[in-house]
Design a protein around this motif. Structure first.
Motif, PDB file in Angstrom:
ATOM      1  N   LYS A   1       0.824  -1.204   0.000  1.00  0.00           N
ATOM      2  CA  LYS A   1       0.000   0.000   0.000  1.00  0.00           C
ATOM      3  C   LYS A   1       0.859   1.255   0.000  1.00  0.00           C
ATOM      4  O   LYS A   1       0.607   2.196  -0.762  1.00  0.00           O
ATOM      5  CB  LYS A   1      -0.926   0.001   1.220  1.00  0.00           C
ATOM      6  CG  LYS A   1      -1.903   1.169   1.259  1.00  0.00           C
ATOM      7  CD  LYS A   1      -2.839   1.056   2.450  1.00  0.00           C
ATOM      8  CE  LYS A   1      -3.817   2.225   2.489  1.00  0.00           C
ATOM      9  NZ  LYS A   1      -4.733   2.133   3.664  1.00  0.00           N
ATOM     10  N   GLY A   2       1.900   1.278   0.839  1.00  0.00           N
ATOM     11  CA  GLY A   2       2.769   2.442   0.884  1.00  0.00           C
ATOM     12  C   GLY A   2       3.536   2.644  -0.403  1.00  0.00           C
ATOM     13  O   GLY A   2       3.669   3.777  -0.887  1.00  0.00           O
ATOM     14  N   LEU A   3       4.041   1.561  -0.991  1.00  0.00           N
ATOM     15  CA  LEU A   3       4.789   1.673  -2.233  1.00  0.00           C
ATOM     16  C   LEU A   3       3.894   2.145  -3.371  1.00  0.00           C
ATOM     17  O   LEU A   3       4.311   2.951  -4.213  1.00  0.00           O
ATOM     18  CB  LEU A   3       5.435   0.331  -2.575  1.00  0.00           C
ATOM     19  CG  LEU A   3       6.587  -0.098  -1.661  1.00  0.00           C
ATOM     20  CD1 LEU A   3       6.951  -1.548  -1.900  1.00  0.00           C
ATOM     21  CD2 LEU A   3       7.792   0.809  -1.858  1.00  0.00           C
ATOM     22  N   ARG A   4       2.665   1.660  -3.395  1.00  0.00           N
ATOM     23  CA  ARG A   4       1.736   2.106  -4.440  1.00  0.00           C
ATOM     24  C   ARG A   4       1.385   3.579  -4.286  1.00  0.00           C
ATOM     25  O   ARG A   4       1.228   4.307  -5.267  1.00  0.00           O
ATOM     26  CB  ARG A   4       0.474   1.248  -4.401  1.00  0.00           C
ATOM     27  CG  ARG A   4       0.673  -0.141  -4.991  1.00  0.00           C
ATOM     28  CD  ARG A   4      -0.539  -1.009  -4.788  1.00  0.00           C
ATOM     29  NE  ARG A   4      -0.369  -2.320  -5.422  1.00  0.00           N
ATOM     30  CZ  ARG A   4      -1.025  -3.408  -5.065  1.00  0.00           C
ATOM     31  NH1 ARG A   4      -1.911  -3.345  -4.065  1.00  0.00           N
ATOM     32  NH2 ARG A   4      -0.815  -4.544  -5.688  1.00  0.00           N
ATOM     33  N   LYS A   5       1.271   4.027  -3.042  1.00  0.00           N
ATOM     34  CA  LYS A   5       0.997   5.448  -2.813  1.00  0.00           C
ATOM     35  C   LYS A   5       2.164   6.310  -3.300  1.00  0.00           C
ATOM     36  O   LYS A   5       1.959   7.406  -3.830  1.00  0.00           O
ATOM     37  CB  LYS A   5       0.744   5.698  -1.331  1.00  0.00           C
ATOM     38  CG  LYS A   5      -0.647   5.308  -0.858  1.00  0.00           C
ATOM     39  CD  LYS A   5      -0.879   5.734   0.594  1.00  0.00           C
ATOM     40  CE  LYS A   5      -2.303   5.425   1.027  1.00  0.00           C
ATOM     41  NZ  LYS A   5      -2.547   5.844   2.440  1.00  0.00           N
ATOM     42  N   LEU A   6       3.372   5.804  -3.109  1.00  0.00           N
ATOM     43  CA  LEU A   6       4.538   6.547  -3.589  1.00  0.00           C
ATOM     44  C   LEU A   6       4.514   6.655  -5.105  1.00  0.00           C
ATOM     45  O   LEU A   6       4.736   7.730  -5.668  1.00  0.00           O
ATOM     46  CB  LEU A   6       5.824   5.851  -3.122  1.00  0.00           C
ATOM     47  CG  LEU A   6       7.129   6.503  -3.570  1.00  0.00           C
ATOM     48  CD1 LEU A   6       7.251   7.926  -3.037  1.00  0.00           C
ATOM     49  CD2 LEU A   6       8.326   5.667  -3.127  1.00  0.00           C
ATOM     50  N   VAL A   7       4.239   5.558  -5.781  1.00  0.00           N
ATOM     51  CA  VAL A   7       4.154   5.576  -7.243  1.00  0.00           C
ATOM     52  C   VAL A   7       3.055   6.520  -7.698  1.00  0.00           C
ATOM     53  O   VAL A   7       3.214   7.288  -8.660  1.00  0.00           O
ATOM     54  CB  VAL A   7       3.911   4.148  -7.782  1.00  0.00           C
ATOM     55  CG1 VAL A   7       3.650   4.179  -9.280  1.00  0.00           C
ATOM     56  CG2 VAL A   7       5.090   3.243  -7.462  1.00  0.00           C
ATOM     57  N   GLN A   8       1.944   6.482  -7.007  1.00  0.00           N
ATOM     58  CA  GLN A   8       0.779   7.294  -7.366  1.00  0.00           C
ATOM     59  C   GLN A   8       1.106   8.787  -7.387  1.00  0.00           C
ATOM     60  O   GLN A   8       0.555   9.546  -8.194  1.00  0.00           O
ATOM     61  CB  GLN A   8      -0.350   7.016  -6.374  1.00  0.00           C
ATOM     62  CG  GLN A   8      -1.667   7.696  -6.692  1.00  0.00           C
ATOM     63  CD  GLN A   8      -2.704   7.428  -5.620  1.00  0.00           C
ATOM     64  OE1 GLN A   8      -2.450   7.657  -4.439  1.00  0.00           O
ATOM     65  NE2 GLN A   8      -3.863   6.928  -6.014  1.00  0.00           N
ATOM     66  N   ARG A   9       2.018   9.217  -6.551  1.00  0.00           N
ATOM     67  CA  ARG A   9       2.359  10.627  -6.471  1.00  0.00           C
ATOM     68  C   ARG A   9       2.993  11.154  -7.757  1.00  0.00           C
ATOM     69  O   ARG A   9       3.068  12.364  -7.971  1.00  0.00           O
ATOM     70  CB  ARG A   9       3.303  10.863  -5.289  1.00  0.00           C
ATOM     71  CG  ARG A   9       2.698  10.537  -3.944  1.00  0.00           C
ATOM     72  CD  ARG A   9       3.721  10.615  -2.830  1.00  0.00           C
ATOM     73  NE  ARG A   9       4.132  11.989  -2.559  1.00  0.00           N
ATOM     74  CZ  ARG A   9       3.455  12.848  -1.809  1.00  0.00           C
ATOM     75  NH1 ARG A   9       2.310  12.477  -1.252  1.00  0.00           N
ATOM     76  NH2 ARG A   9       3.906  14.059  -1.603  1.00  0.00           N
ATOM     77  N   PHE A  10       3.453  10.238  -8.624  1.00  0.00           N
ATOM     78  CA  PHE A  10       4.072  10.650  -9.886  1.00  0.00           C
ATOM     79  C   PHE A  10       3.172  10.377 -11.088  1.00  0.00           C
ATOM     80  O   PHE A  10       3.589  10.562 -12.231  1.00  0.00           O
ATOM     81  CB  PHE A  10       5.411   9.916 -10.068  1.00  0.00           C
ATOM     82  CG  PHE A  10       6.382  10.213  -8.974  1.00  0.00           C
ATOM     83  CD1 PHE A  10       7.157  11.361  -9.010  1.00  0.00           C
ATOM     84  CD2 PHE A  10       6.509   9.366  -7.887  1.00  0.00           C
ATOM     85  CE1 PHE A  10       8.043  11.650  -7.988  1.00  0.00           C
ATOM     86  CE2 PHE A  10       7.395   9.645  -6.862  1.00  0.00           C
ATOM     87  CZ  PHE A  10       8.171  10.798  -6.908  1.00  0.00           C
ATOM     88  N   ASP A  11       1.956   9.954 -10.811  1.00  0.00           N
ATOM     89  CA  ASP A  11       0.988   9.699 -11.877  1.00  0.00           C
ATOM     90  C   ASP A  11       0.263  11.004 -12.213  1.00  0.00           C
ATOM     91  O   ASP A  11      -0.392  11.587 -11.348  1.00  0.00           O
ATOM     92  CB  ASP A  11      -0.025   8.641 -11.415  1.00  0.00           C
ATOM     93  CG  ASP A  11      -0.962   8.211 -12.530  1.00  0.00           C
ATOM     94  OD1 ASP A  11      -1.051   8.918 -13.551  1.00  0.00           O
ATOM     95  OD2 ASP A  11      -1.606   7.157 -12.378  1.00  0.00           O
TER      96      ASP A  11
END
Length: 398
Positions: free
Chosen positions: A370-380
């Protein structure tokens, strides 16, 4: 998604192409018989399943004149597709092939490793042309340079970097490159289970430093759809990579890729400062321990004085655990900025790193996902446009 189309009457060549793609490159292979060339590009596209290809290989088993006639028309109608001619060496044919729009030529007996390198170059060339065609007025607009940093080692920075790159590759397939800037003891290659033929040392010297197309030949493709420029095998080669080399390299890559993820060495050395001068974003990885938190606070103080804090600031709290004796609020009060992403302590994450398969690649169920996906999401870009998005919001450790 099918990215490779082979037109040939030689089953063994088709088998080698499939072997070159399987397990090491993103996408699938389709094959058609030589007879389709007589119907022109329209007939070829009618027979395809799914999206148009990025690379079209013609031959062996296709007459040279017929292949060149087809290529001339195809290149005019579909310049974004890289055409590769597979034929016996012939100087006169080579010149005619270039004039017909053929991007590369290979011999029929080329082995699987040679085909893999050929396909990687062709994919990169296709991606560059697609960007130029889709954004004719913005061909020189650089991609985002994301520096993944930490003042201290042992906080899981490379694990975060590799997962971030894999996650971004799902947003922009073949539009992501990860650079291992820990030039003495970098672990990006092992973290992605790669056996690179080339390293960053070779990429910043010689023709590659002047020609981006040559530079692309030093990249290593990863099955998730990203490229990697790995650290040298020998630590003493670090002396041959300077801050000036890094600046030039990142400028080159940012004009070819949508995302350039830089896994830096611990600390604030000259190479890291050179990265921060060009970075659009910095992901600061911090462990949930006092030395790591204090180190990050000291780094922020120095970088504020140097005015080297990128506009895009992202703080990731790794190994988060309520039993550590610290809270997120403790960390925030010390470093003076909000924590944006919390990555809980995980048993799966170290195991995935040791396997060389990031958790965002294999989709294993884990608390850290969940945390890693949130990090990726910040660059989407889609997330940034969403009305509920907020760059810095309070988080908690569950």
């Amino acid at each position: 998604m099918s990215r490779f189309l082979v037109i040939t009457s030689v089953p063994d060549f088709e088998r080698r192409v499939r072997a070159a793609v399987t397990g090491s490159m993103h996408g699938e292979v389709q094959a058609l018989p030589p007879e389709v060339l007589s119907g022109g590009p329209e007939d070829v596209f009618r027979r395809l399943v799914g999206e148009p290809p990025e690379v079209l290989l013609i031959g062996p088993g296709v007459p040279g004149i017929e292949a060149l006639k087809f290529a001339t028309v195809f290149d005019l109608q579909h310049p974004e597709v890289s055409l590769v001619l597979v034929t016996d060496p012939d100087p006169d044919l080579m010149l005619a092939a270039m004039q017909a729009g053929i991007r590369d030529v290979a011999e029929p007996n080329v082995d699987v490793a040679g085909l893999r390198g050929l396909l990687e170059r062709s994919c990169l060339a296709s991606a560059s042309r697609r960007r130029g065609l889709s954004n004719p007025g913005e061909g020189d607009e650089p991609g985002r340079i994301i520096a993944v940093m930490s003042p201290k080692g042992g906080v899981g920075k490379t694990t975060v970097s590799t997962n971030l790159a894999v996650g971004l590759a799902k947003i922009a397939p073949m539009g992501v490159v990860i650079v291992d800037l820990d030039v003495q003891f970098g672990d990006v290659a092992s973290g992605l289970l790669l056996e690179p033929e080339h390293s960053i040392t070779e990429a910043v010297h010689g023709p590659a430093a002047q020609d981006t197309m040559v530079l692309k030949a030093f990249l290593t493709a990863h099955p998730s759809g990203l490229y990697a420029l790995c650290a040298p095998r020998r630590p003493n080669e670090a002396d041959y990579v300077t801050a000036e080399h890094i600046s030039r390299l990142l400028r080159q890559l940012s004009h070819e890729f949508r995302y350039v993820v830089v896994d830096t060495a611990p600390g604030l050395g000259e190479r890291n400062l050179a990265v921060l001068e060009l970075a659009t974003d910095a992901v600061w990885v911090c462990g949930m321990d006092i030395p790591s938190v204090r180190g990050l606070n000291a780094a922020f103080d120095v970088l504020r004085e140097l005015q080297l804090v990128p506009d895009g600031r992202h703080v990731a709290l790794n190994f988060a655990d309520r039993r550590s004796g610290l809270s997120v609020q403790d960390v925030e009060s010390t470093i003076g900025v909000p924590v944006d992403v919390v990555i809980p302590r995980s048993k799966t994450l170290p195991y995935s790193t040791n396997r060389g398969v990031p958790v965002l690649q294999d989709g294993a169920r884990d608390a850290a996902l969940k945390g890693l996906r949130k990090l990726v999401q910040r660059f989407d870009p889609q997330w940034a446009k969403a009305p509920q998005s907020k760059l810095h919001r309070r988080v908690v450790v569950s």
